[in-house]
Motif scaffolding. Structure first.
Motif, PDB file in Angstrom:
ATOM      1  N   SER A 169     -24.164  -1.306  -5.710  1.00  0.00           N
ATOM      2  CA  SER A 169     -22.774  -0.818  -5.792  1.00  0.00           C
ATOM      3  C   SER A 169     -22.506   0.255  -4.746  1.00  0.00           C
ATOM      4  O   SER A 169     -21.425   0.290  -4.131  1.00  0.00           O
ATOM      5  N   LYS A 170     -23.475   1.131  -4.505  1.00  0.00           N
ATOM      6  CA  LYS A 170     -23.315   2.145  -3.464  1.00  0.00           C
ATOM      7  C   LYS A 170     -23.246   1.513  -2.072  1.00  0.00           C
ATOM      8  O   LYS A 170     -22.459   1.931  -1.213  1.00  0.00           O
ATOM      9  N   ILE A 171     -24.096   0.512  -1.828  1.00  0.00           N
ATOM     10  CA  ILE A 171     -24.094  -0.156  -0.528  1.00  0.00           C
ATOM     11  C   ILE A 171     -22.759  -0.852  -0.290  1.00  0.00           C
ATOM     12  O   ILE A 171     -22.186  -0.797   0.819  1.00  0.00           O
ATOM     13  N   GLU A 172     -22.237  -1.499  -1.309  1.00  0.00           N
ATOM     14  CA  GLU A 172     -20.947  -2.173  -1.158  1.00  0.00           C
ATOM     15  C   GLU A 172     -19.829  -1.175  -0.870  1.00  0.00           C
ATOM     16  O   GLU A 172     -18.937  -1.446  -0.041  1.00  0.00           O
ATOM     17  N   ARG A 173     -19.882  -0.030  -1.545  1.00  0.00           N
ATOM     18  CA  ARG A 173     -18.843   0.980  -1.300  1.00  0.00           C
ATOM     19  C   ARG A 173     -18.927   1.521   0.122  1.00  0.00           C
ATOM     20  O   ARG A 173     -17.898   1.698   0.805  1.00  0.00           O
ATOM     21  N   LEU A 174     -20.130   1.795   0.610  1.00  0.00           N
ATOM     22  CA  LEU A 174     -20.291   2.292   1.976  1.00  0.00           C
ATOM     23  C   LEU A 174     -19.903   1.230   3.002  1.00  0.00           C
ATOM     24  O   LEU A 174     -19.295   1.548   4.038  1.00  0.00           O
ATOM     25  N   THR A 175     -20.248  -0.025   2.729  1.00  0.00           N
ATOM     26  CA  THR A 175     -19.876  -1.100   3.653  1.00  0.00           C
ATOM     27  C   THR A 175     -18.362  -1.239   3.754  1.00  0.00           C
ATOM     28  O   THR A 175     -17.801  -1.445   4.848  1.00  0.00           O
ATOM     29  N   SER A 176     -17.709  -1.109   2.616  1.00  0.00           N
ATOM     30  CA  SER A 176     -16.247  -1.174   2.621  1.00  0.00           C
ATOM     31  C   SER A 176     -15.656  -0.005   3.420  1.00  0.00           C
ATOM     32  O   SER A 176     -14.685  -0.187   4.182  1.00  0.00           O
ATOM     33  N   GLN A 177     -16.228   1.190   3.268  1.00  0.00           N
ATOM     34  CA  GLN A 177     -15.764   2.339   4.056  1.00  0.00           C
ATOM     35  C   GLN A 177     -15.973   2.107   5.549  1.00  0.00           C
ATOM     36  O   GLN A 177     -15.113   2.464   6.378  1.00  0.00           O
ATOM     37  N   ALA A 233     -13.707   1.255  10.733  1.00  0.00           N
ATOM     38  CA  ALA A 233     -13.728   0.565  12.020  1.00  0.00           C
ATOM     39  C   ALA A 233     -12.341   0.060  12.382  1.00  0.00           C
ATOM     40  O   ALA A 233     -11.895   0.189  13.550  1.00  0.00           O
ATOM     41  N   ILE A 234     -11.632  -0.487  11.404  1.00  0.00           N
ATOM     42  CA  ILE A 234     -10.274  -0.977  11.677  1.00  0.00           C
ATOM     43  C   ILE A 234      -9.351   0.181  12.052  1.00  0.00           C
ATOM     44  O   ILE A 234      -8.541   0.079  12.994  1.00  0.00           O
ATOM     45  N   VAL A 259     -20.501   5.848   8.650  1.00  0.00           N
ATOM     46  CA  VAL A 259     -19.104   5.805   9.082  1.00  0.00           C
ATOM     47  C   VAL A 259     -18.912   6.650  10.337  1.00  0.00           C
ATOM     48  O   VAL A 259     -18.274   6.222  11.331  1.00  0.00           O
ATOM     49  N   ALA A 260     -19.482   7.831  10.329  1.00  0.00           N
ATOM     50  CA  ALA A 260     -19.380   8.696  11.502  1.00  0.00           C
ATOM     51  C   ALA A 260     -20.111   8.100  12.699  1.00  0.00           C
ATOM     52  O   ALA A 260     -19.643   8.226  13.851  1.00  0.00           O
ATOM     53  N   SER A 261     -21.241   7.428  12.438  1.00  0.00           N
ATOM     54  CA  SER A 261     -21.985   6.802  13.542  1.00  0.00           C
ATOM     55  C   SER A 261     -21.178   5.677  14.180  1.00  0.00           C
ATOM     56  O   SER A 261     -21.167   5.525  15.420  1.00  0.00           O
ATOM     57  N   ILE A 262     -20.501   4.888  13.369  1.00  0.00           N
ATOM     58  CA  ILE A 262     -19.682   3.804  13.910  1.00  0.00           C
ATOM     59  C   ILE A 262     -18.523   4.368  14.729  1.00  0.00           C
ATOM     60  O   ILE A 262     -18.193   3.859  15.821  1.00  0.00           O
ATOM     61  N   CYS A 263     -17.911   5.428  14.214  1.00  0.00           N
ATOM     62  CA  CYS A 263     -16.820   6.050  14.970  1.00  0.00           C
ATOM     63  C   CYS A 263     -17.316   6.613  16.298  1.00  0.00           C
ATOM     64  O   CYS A 263     -16.622   6.517  17.331  1.00  0.00           O
ATOM     65  N   TYR A 264     -18.505   7.171  16.278  1.00  0.00           N
ATOM     66  CA  TYR A 264     -19.065   7.723  17.518  1.00  0.00           C
ATOM     67  C   TYR A 264     -19.311   6.615  18.540  1.00  0.00           C
ATOM     68  O   TYR A 264     -19.011   6.778  19.734  1.00  0.00           O
ATOM     69  N   GLN A 265     -19.852   5.477  18.089  1.00  0.00           N
ATOM     70  CA  GLN A 265     -20.065   4.360  19.010  1.00  0.00           C
ATOM     71  C   GLN A 265     -18.761   3.814  19.555  1.00  0.00           C
ATOM     72  O   GLN A 265     -18.669   3.436  20.737  1.00  0.00           O
ATOM     73  N   ALA A 295     -14.313   9.650   4.358  1.00  0.00           N
ATOM     74  CA  ALA A 295     -14.018   8.921   5.597  1.00  0.00           C
ATOM     75  C   ALA A 295     -12.574   9.126   6.050  1.00  0.00           C
ATOM     76  O   ALA A 295     -12.298   9.208   7.256  1.00  0.00           O
ATOM     77  N   LYS A 296     -11.654   9.223   5.114  1.00  0.00           N
ATOM     78  CA  LYS A 296     -10.241   9.384   5.507  1.00  0.00           C
ATOM     79  C   LYS A 296     -10.014  10.710   6.216  1.00  0.00           C
ATOM     80  O   LYS A 296      -9.274  10.778   7.209  1.00  0.00           O
ATOM     81  N   LYS A 297     -10.656  11.758   5.715  1.00  0.00           N
ATOM     82  CA  LYS A 297     -10.502  13.066   6.366  1.00  0.00           C
ATOM     83  C   LYS A 297     -11.121  13.051   7.764  1.00  0.00           C
ATOM     84  O   LYS A 297     -10.553  13.612   8.720  1.00  0.00           O
ATOM     85  N   LEU A 298     -12.282  12.390   7.895  1.00  0.00           N
ATOM     86  CA  LEU A 298     -12.931  12.316   9.206  1.00  0.00           C
ATOM     87  C   LEU A 298     -12.048  11.597  10.208  1.00  0.00           C
ATOM     88  O   LEU A 298     -11.857  12.062  11.354  1.00  0.00           O
ATOM     89  N   LEU A 299     -11.481  10.473   9.811  1.00  0.00           N
ATOM     90  CA  LEU A 299     -10.642   9.705  10.736  1.00  0.00           C
ATOM     91  C   LEU A 299      -9.340  10.439  11.057  1.00  0.00           C
ATOM     92  O   LEU A 299      -8.819  10.328  12.180  1.00  0.00           O
ATOM     93  N   ALA A 300      -8.845  11.195  10.083  1.00  0.00           N
ATOM     94  CA  ALA A 300      -7.644  11.987  10.361  1.00  0.00           C
ATOM     95  C   ALA A 300      -7.936  13.050  11.423  1.00  0.00           C
ATOM     96  O   ALA A 300      -7.130  13.267  12.352  1.00  0.00           O
ATOM     97  N   ASP A 301      -9.089  13.698  11.333  1.00  0.00           N
ATOM     98  CA  ASP A 301      -9.465  14.702  12.337  1.00  0.00           C
ATOM     99  C   ASP A 301      -9.713  14.063  13.704  1.00  0.00           C
ATOM    100  O   ASP A 301      -9.338  14.614  14.755  1.00  0.00           O
ATOM    101  N   VAL A 302     -10.350  12.864  13.673  1.00  0.00           N
ATOM    102  CA  VAL A 302     -10.594  12.156  14.938  1.00  0.00           C
ATOM    103  C   VAL A 302      -9.275  11.760  15.589  1.00  0.00           C
ATOM    104  O   VAL A 302      -9.085  11.879  16.825  1.00  0.00           O
TER     105      VAL A 302
END
Length: 295
Positions: A261-269, A274-275, A154-160, A124-131
């Motif tokens: 645990s995977k869902i929590e990690r993705l939710t945190s990302q 989003a922030i 994460v990419a879908s939220i950024c797109y919206q 996610a950090k690399k994606l947001l850096a490129d965005v």
């Protein structure tokens, strides 16, 4: 003269004949004693052989003892998988098939969720850096294309968020939050069924326990006597179903916790992304405002 010769021959032969008779008698006596000893030895040997035969186990007994001696070794040599398989068969198909169906369906859902969540994870950090680079270059279409071509929530939220970048920040934030809730629902899809199977597995095991005890009591009633064999058979079925029900529940619980645990990690990302996206869009609006103001 002839008479005298004959008499002398008779007289000379008499001691020899007496000696031969005595020797013959002695030989017969020795032969009798030898036969007696041989008979006594034969009877003794027969008695000893009979006692040895009684003490020695029969071949069938030896085979049975060997098998009994090998059975613990065979049980120890069996692996955990083989022991579970044998116990599963002993639990009868009518009870164990239900537990097996719950295990198969639960594992199928767990595997599907694990694959989906694994594919949803990105850097996610690399994606947001490129965005951010594309937004600073005022290439909004390029930023949207980058988010659209990237998989994951994460990419879908950024797109919206980029779609509503020209609106007020409150509207952008509201759209991001609402779409984030949709993505969270997609991440948890199927988890309710996994929880259901976790609860069903021990319940089916307890059901088999109760049914096995009822069967044992029915057989006792038919026989009119409490037989350890009948009671042991019914209790064996009952306990095996309970054991396998608990094992299935434990296995599914482990997979379910891994999925959470995977869902929590993705939710945190998603929340962090989003922030970060809101900060990027806020900087863009400030920059555009400064440009319009002439600064």
């Amino acid at each position: 003269m002839a008479v005298l010769l004959l008499c002398s021959m008779v007289i000379c032969a008499t001691p020899l004949w007496g000696q031969e008779t005595t020797a013959s008698n002695e030989n017969e006596t020795l032969r009798y004693e030898n036969d007696t000893l041989a008979g006594a030895m034969t009877e003794t040997d027969s008695l000893l052989m009979a006692e040895m035969t009684e003490e020695l186990p029969s071949p069938e007994d030896l085979v049975g003892e060997d098998v009994m001696a090998l059975q613990p070794g065979m049980a120890e040599g069996m692996g955990l998988h083989d022991q579970l398989k044998s116990k599963f068969v002993e639990g009868t198909a009518s009870f164990m098939s239900l537990v097996a169906i719950v295990l198969i369906l639960g594992l199928a859902l767990c595997i599907e969720r694990i694959v989906y969540l694994t594919l949803s994870e990105i850097n996610a950090k690399k994606l947001l850096a490129d965005v951010e680079k594309k937004v600073e270059a005022d290439d909004m279409e390029g930023a949207k294309t980058l988010c659209r071509d990237t998989r994951g929530p994460v990419a879908s939220i950024c797109y919206q968020g980029l779609l509503h970048a020209d609106e007020e920040m409150a509207s952008v934030e509201r759209n991001i939050v609402n779409y984030g809730m949709v993505q969270s629902g997609n991440l948890e899809k199927g988890c309710s069924w996994i929880r259901l199977f976790i609860a069903m597995a021990p319940s089916l095991g307890f059901l088999g326990t109760v049914i096995g005890m009822v069967m044992a009591f029915d057989q006792i009633q038919e026989q009119g006597d409490i037989s350890p064999t009948i009671v042991a058979e019914g209790m064996k079925v009952a306990l095996i179903t309970t054991i396998f029900g608990i094992i299935v529940a434990l296995v599914l619980q482990v997979f379910y916790n891994f999925i959470l645990s995977k869902i929590e990690r993705l939710t945190s990302q998603m929340e962090e992304s989003a922030i970060t996206l809101l900060d990027i869009l806020m900087k863009r609006k400030i920059r555009q405002k400064n440009i319009r103001s002439g600064f």
